[in-house]
Design a protein around this motif. Structure first.
Motif, PDB file in Angstrom:
ATOM      1  N   LEU A  31      -7.659 -16.559   0.295  1.00 45.82           N
ATOM      2  CA  LEU A  31      -6.758 -14.958   0.081  1.00 45.82           C
ATOM      3  C   LEU A  31      -5.043 -14.843   0.123  1.00 45.82           C
ATOM      4  N   ALA A  32      -4.842 -16.253   1.245  1.00 44.91           N
ATOM      5  CA  ALA A  32      -3.445 -16.481   1.091  1.00 44.91           C
ATOM      6  C   ALA A  32      -3.230 -16.503  -0.328  1.00 44.91           C
ATOM      7  N   GLN A  33      -3.527 -16.917  -1.597  1.00 42.19           N
ATOM      8  CA  GLN A  33      -3.031 -17.692  -2.432  1.00 42.19           C
ATOM      9  C   GLN A  33      -3.821 -16.237  -3.482  1.00 42.19           C
ATOM     10  N   THR A  34      -4.230 -15.618  -3.408  1.00 46.24           N
ATOM     11  CA  THR A  34      -4.654 -14.360  -4.406  1.00 46.24           C
ATOM     12  C   THR A  34      -3.969 -13.546  -4.280  1.00 46.24           C
ATOM     13  N   GLU A  35      -3.455 -11.907  -4.876  1.00 47.44           N
ATOM     14  CA  GLU A  35      -1.841 -11.311  -4.349  1.00 47.44           C
ATOM     15  C   GLU A  35      -2.983  -9.805  -5.552  1.00 47.44           C
ATOM     16  N   VAL A  36      -2.775  -8.522  -4.779  1.00 50.09           N
ATOM     17  CA  VAL A  36      -2.374  -7.569  -4.795  1.00 50.09           C
ATOM     18  C   VAL A  36      -1.875  -6.514  -4.729  1.00 50.09           C
ATOM     19  N   GLU A  37      -2.046  -5.725  -5.433  1.00 46.54           N
ATOM     20  CA  GLU A  37      -0.150  -4.320  -5.334  1.00 46.54           C
ATOM     21  C   GLU A  37      -0.714  -3.202  -4.935  1.00 46.54           C
ATOM     22  N   GLY A  38       0.006  -2.593  -4.706  1.00 47.37           N
ATOM     23  CA  GLY A  38      -0.315  -1.153  -4.386  1.00 47.37           C
ATOM     24  C   GLY A  38       1.192  -0.081  -5.092  1.00 47.37           C
ATOM     25  N   GLN A  39       0.217   0.520  -5.799  1.00 48.42           N
ATOM     26  CA  GLN A  39       1.512   1.253  -6.003  1.00 48.42           C
ATOM     27  C   GLN A  39       1.901   3.180  -5.333  1.00 48.42           C
ATOM     28  N   ALA A  40       2.635   3.364  -5.503  1.00 50.80           N
ATOM     29  CA  ALA A  40       3.263   4.878  -5.145  1.00 50.80           C
ATOM     30  C   ALA A  40       4.137   5.584  -6.404  1.00 50.80           C
ATOM     31  N   ASP A  75      10.092   7.028   1.789  1.00 50.93           N
ATOM     32  CA  ASP A  75       8.254   7.279   1.933  1.00 50.93           C
ATOM     33  C   ASP A  75       7.712   6.660   0.998  1.00 50.93           C
ATOM     34  N   LEU A  76       8.018   6.421  -1.066  1.00 48.61           N
ATOM     35  CA  LEU A  76       7.443   5.911  -1.686  1.00 48.61           C
ATOM     36  C   LEU A  76       7.376   4.088  -0.774  1.00 48.61           C
ATOM     37  N   VAL A  77       8.242   3.737  -0.760  1.00 48.79           N
ATOM     38  CA  VAL A  77       8.022   2.377  -0.387  1.00 48.79           C
ATOM     39  C   VAL A  77       7.296   2.002   0.475  1.00 48.79           C
ATOM     40  N   VAL A  78       6.664   2.849   1.501  1.00 49.76           N
ATOM     41  CA  VAL A  78       5.543   2.859   2.895  1.00 49.76           C
ATOM     42  C   VAL A  78       4.855   3.095   1.856  1.00 49.76           C
ATOM     43  N   ALA A  79       4.249   4.296   1.307  1.00 47.15           N
ATOM     44  CA  ALA A  79       2.732   4.056   0.291  1.00 47.15           C
ATOM     45  C   ALA A  79       2.405   3.311  -0.391  1.00 47.15           C
ATOM     46  N   ALA A  80       3.346   2.927  -1.340  1.00 41.59           N
ATOM     47  CA  ALA A  80       2.840   1.212  -1.881  1.00 41.59           C
ATOM     48  C   ALA A  80       2.500   0.664  -1.158  1.00 41.59           C
ATOM     49  N   VAL A  81       3.388  -0.213   0.135  1.00 34.75           N
ATOM     50  CA  VAL A  81       2.867  -0.862   1.668  1.00 34.75           C
ATOM     51  C   VAL A  81       2.334  -1.012   1.705  1.00 34.75           C
ATOM     52  N   HIS A  82       1.593   0.217   1.632  1.00 36.74           N
ATOM     53  CA  HIS A  82       0.730   0.807   2.825  1.00 36.74           C
ATOM     54  C   HIS A  82      -0.724   0.912   1.260  1.00 36.74           C
ATOM     55  N   ALA A  83      -1.132   0.835   0.484  1.00 37.55           N
ATOM     56  CA  ALA A  83      -1.899   1.227  -0.259  1.00 37.55           C
ATOM     57  C   ALA A  83      -1.907  -1.058  -0.977  1.00 37.55           C
ATOM     58  N   ALA A  84      -1.285  -1.477  -0.847  1.00 32.21           N
ATOM     59  CA  ALA A  84      -0.815  -2.575  -1.229  1.00 32.21           C
ATOM     60  C   ALA A  84      -1.826  -3.585   0.331  1.00 32.21           C
ATOM     61  N   ASN A  85      -1.646  -2.860   1.166  1.00 30.37           N
ATOM     62  CA  ASN A  85      -1.926  -3.846   1.841  1.00 30.37           C
ATOM     63  C   ASN A  85      -3.764  -3.566   2.555  1.00 30.37           C
ATOM     64  N   GLU A  86      -3.941  -1.834   1.921  1.00 33.36           N
ATOM     65  CA  GLU A  86      -5.015  -1.490   1.905  1.00 33.36           C
ATOM     66  C   GLU A  86      -6.679  -3.092   1.321  1.00 33.36           C
ATOM     67  N   ASN A  87      -5.900  -2.856  -0.840  1.00 32.44           N
ATOM     68  CA  ASN A  87      -6.359  -3.684  -1.072  1.00 32.44           C
ATOM     69  C   ASN A  87      -6.293  -5.214  -1.381  1.00 32.44           C
ATOM     70  N   ALA A  88      -5.623  -5.330   0.134  1.00 36.16           N
ATOM     71  CA  ALA A  88      -5.575  -6.970   0.187  1.00 36.16           C
ATOM     72  C   ALA A  88      -6.630  -6.219   1.557  1.00 36.16           C
ATOM     73  N   GLN A  89      -7.122  -5.834   1.795  1.00 35.73           N
ATOM     74  CA  GLN A  89      -7.801  -5.614   3.446  1.00 35.73           C
ATOM     75  C   GLN A  89      -9.015  -5.682   2.380  1.00 35.73           C
ATOM     76  N   ASN A  90      -9.474  -4.688   1.354  1.00 38.95           N
ATOM     77  CA  ASN A  90     -10.653  -4.567   0.786  1.00 38.95           C
ATOM     78  C   ASN A  90     -10.808  -6.178   0.552  1.00 38.95           C
ATOM     79  N   LEU A  91      -9.914  -6.398  -0.471  1.00 37.52           N
ATOM     80  CA  LEU A  91     -10.167  -7.992  -0.610  1.00 37.52           C
ATOM     81  C   LEU A  91     -10.887  -9.456   0.507  1.00 37.52           C
TER      82      LEU A  91
END
Length: 112
Positions: A31-40, A75-91
């Motif tokens: 998990l620490a090595q895998t990267e996921v993205e989030g977009q806004a 707001d876009l930065v916060v939304a993108a980071v939030h989306a990426a963290n959501e993807n990380a939690q799913n992973l």
């Protein structure tokens, strides 16, 4: 309960627990090595985080930069980071979920 009413083999239980611990450590490292993205903003801002939730990169399309409207960019930065963290939690759920389930009820003879 152990079939036949006998006591659990403590050596076997210890080996199973050690294996689960090794599997968990391996999954956490992955998990620490895998990267996921989030977009806004339709891809104007992209955040990249590790599966462990560490922010690694932030890409901002120049079209998103308006000196007169920095609030929208923020707001876009916060939304993108939030989306990426959501993807990380799913992973995390995908990788660690089966291991966590194995800890609860996966060891014969233990009530949890």
């Amino acid at each position: 309960m152990i079939p036949g009413g006998g006591q659990p083999n403590m050596q076997q239980l210890l080996q199973q627990a050690q294996k689960m611990q090794q599997d968990l450590a391996r999954a956490q490292e992955e998990l620490a090595q895998t990267e996921v993205e989030g977009q806004a903003g339709g891809g104007l801002v992209t955040a990249t985080v590790t599966g462990a939730g560490e922010l690694r990169a932030l890409q901002i399309d120049p079209k998103a930069v308006d000196p007169e409207d920095t609030e929208t960019l923020a707001d876009l930065v916060v939304a993108a980071v939030h989306a990426a963290n959501e993807n990380a939690q799913n992973l995390q759920q995908e990788k660690l979920g089966p291991l966590a389930q194995g800890m609860g009820g996966g060891i014969p003879g233990l009530p949890f």
